[in-house]
Scaffold this active site. Sequence first.
Site, mmCIF file in Angstrom:
data_model
loop_
_atom_site.group_PDB
_atom_site.id
_atom_site.type_symbol
_atom_site.label_atom_id
_atom_site.label_comp_id
_atom_site.label_asym_id
_atom_site.label_seq_id
_atom_site.Cartn_x
_atom_site.Cartn_y
_atom_site.Cartn_z
ATOM 1 N N ASP A 74 25.885 1.042 -20.449
ATOM 2 C CA ASP A 74 25.011 -0.130 -20.509
ATOM 3 C C ASP A 74 23.549 0.281 -20.581
ATOM 4 O OD1 ASP A 74 26.969 -2.001 -20.520
ATOM 5 O OD2 ASP A 74 26.889 -2.427 -18.378
ATOM 6 N N LYS A 78 22.789 -4.587 -23.087
ATOM 7 C CA LYS A 78 21.814 -5.574 -23.555
ATOM 8 C C LYS A 78 20.419 -4.988 -23.500
ATOM 9 C CE LYS A 78 24.108 -9.776 -22.064
ATOM 10 N NZ LYS A 78 24.153 -10.745 -20.998
ATOM 11 N N MET A 126 19.674 -10.370 -11.572
ATOM 12 C CA MET A 126 19.251 -11.016 -12.825
ATOM 13 C C MET A 126 18.451 -12.280 -12.510
ATOM 14 S SD MET A 126 22.771 -10.672 -15.004
ATOM 15 C CE MET A 126 23.875 -10.810 -13.618
HETATM 16 C C1 SAM Z 1 24.104 -7.333 -15.128
HETATM 17 S S1 SAM Z 1 23.657 -7.138 -13.438
HETATM 18 C C2 SAM Z 1 24.744 -5.823 -13.056
HETATM 19 C C3 SAM Z 1 24.853 -5.528 -11.589
HETATM 20 C C4 SAM Z 1 25.647 -4.264 -11.308
HETATM 21 N N1 SAM Z 1 27.009 -4.393 -11.751
HETATM 22 C C5 SAM Z 1 25.597 -3.869 -9.838
HETATM 23 O O1 SAM Z 1 26.630 -3.880 -9.159
HETATM 24 O O2 SAM Z 1 24.520 -3.470 -9.391
HETATM 25 C C6 SAM Z 1 22.080 -6.343 -13.566
HETATM 26 C C7 SAM Z 1 21.187 -6.662 -12.401
HETATM 27 O O3 SAM Z 1 21.395 -5.751 -11.329
HETATM 28 C C8 SAM Z 1 20.196 -5.542 -10.641
HETATM 29 N N2 SAM Z 1 19.867 -4.120 -10.679
HETATM 30 C C9 SAM Z 1 20.559 -3.144 -11.314
HETATM 31 N N3 SAM Z 1 19.984 -1.947 -11.095
HETATM 32 C C10 SAM Z 1 18.919 -2.160 -10.299
HETATM 33 C C11 SAM Z 1 17.920 -1.313 -9.716
HETATM 34 N N4 SAM Z 1 17.933 0.009 -9.928
HETATM 35 N N5 SAM Z 1 16.973 -1.879 -8.952
HETATM 36 C C12 SAM Z 1 16.947 -3.205 -8.727
HETATM 37 N N6 SAM Z 1 17.868 -4.052 -9.240
HETATM 38 C C13 SAM Z 1 18.841 -3.551 -10.015
HETATM 39 C C14 SAM Z 1 19.140 -6.395 -11.326
HETATM 40 O O4 SAM Z 1 19.101 -7.645 -10.685
HETATM 41 C C15 SAM Z 1 19.715 -6.516 -12.714
HETATM 42 O O5 SAM Z 1 19.203 -7.642 -13.397
#
Ligand code: SAM
Length: 267
Positions: A44, A65, A177
């Site tokens: 991703d 995305k 998100m």
């Molecule tokens: C599509 S969701 C996927 C979440 C992922 N499956 C998880 O368990 O962390 C993506 C969201 O995860 C959060 N996110 C992912 N990596 C992050 C990081 N390093 N720091 C802060 N938020 C993060 C943000 O809110 C981002 O918009």
Amino acid sequence: VTARLPDARRTGFVSLVGAGPGDPDLLTAAALDRLRRADLVLYDALVPPALALLAGHAQRFCVGKRAGRPLVNQETVNALMIRAARRGQRVVRLKAGDPFVLGRGGEEALALQAAGVAFEVVPGVTAAIAAPGLAGIPVTHRGLASAFVVVSGHDPEAYGPILDGLPPNGLTIVALMALGASRAIGQRLLAKGWKGLTPAAVITAASTDRSSCWRGTLSELAAGPAAVADALGQVDPGTLVIGEVVALAAVLGGQAAGHLPSAGVGS
Ligand SMILES: C[S@@+](CC[C@H](N)C(=O)[O-])C[C@H]1O[C@@H](n2cnc3c(N)ncnc32)[C@H](O)[C@@H]1O
């Protein structure tokens, strides 16, 4: 679904792997093992390319995305995994955080199952817990919050009824998100009786060297603070946390921030 690769290593196989929040040190040992043995890695956009590079000899493609628009649609990702597995390849589908937390991992697992392709799930460290944790915010804490709720801020019709049904002030809300929706979420909770002084935080790029944390109150969040607007202008992902536990970051934040992204497994 199994936690182990089957012994017949020559048959195609898909591992739905959680990459954690970004720091290679927060990959699980199983994730690293699958990467090192992969023939094909589909990752991703939120997964740092450095993690995909841990797959030494594999072909690697970013299929996530960018700016909200899919580079490759979900059906194509499913078809790529299925085709490669049927050719006998070991496929790693590398997803940010945990594959089954707001990441469509369940849909991909169902597609693999329907196609008769052998697969496993390798859970990862979800940003929903790691982003607050690295900022010194425990999502539960005796006397402050005995539960936490994880919502997606993507669609008000999905998160609205969930937030509206929560008892004010008794638990922690983690919204992924949700940077674009942070103001609306703040206003919604205030309207439902949450205290304006409830602490809130936005943590961006947790576990990376670009990590930052804004802390304020629910009232400030509802007013749309400049710091959140700044975060919105970044490409980095952000996690929103609301609840009394956020106050602990004032005490624990410095300590937790002592976690250094390191060369660790990547070296
Ligand atoms: C599509 S969701 C996927 C979440 C992922 N499956 C998880 O368990 O962390 C993506 C969201 O995860 C959060 N996110 C992912 N990596 C992050 C990081 N390093 N720091 C802060 N938020 C993060 C943000 O809110 C981002 O918009």
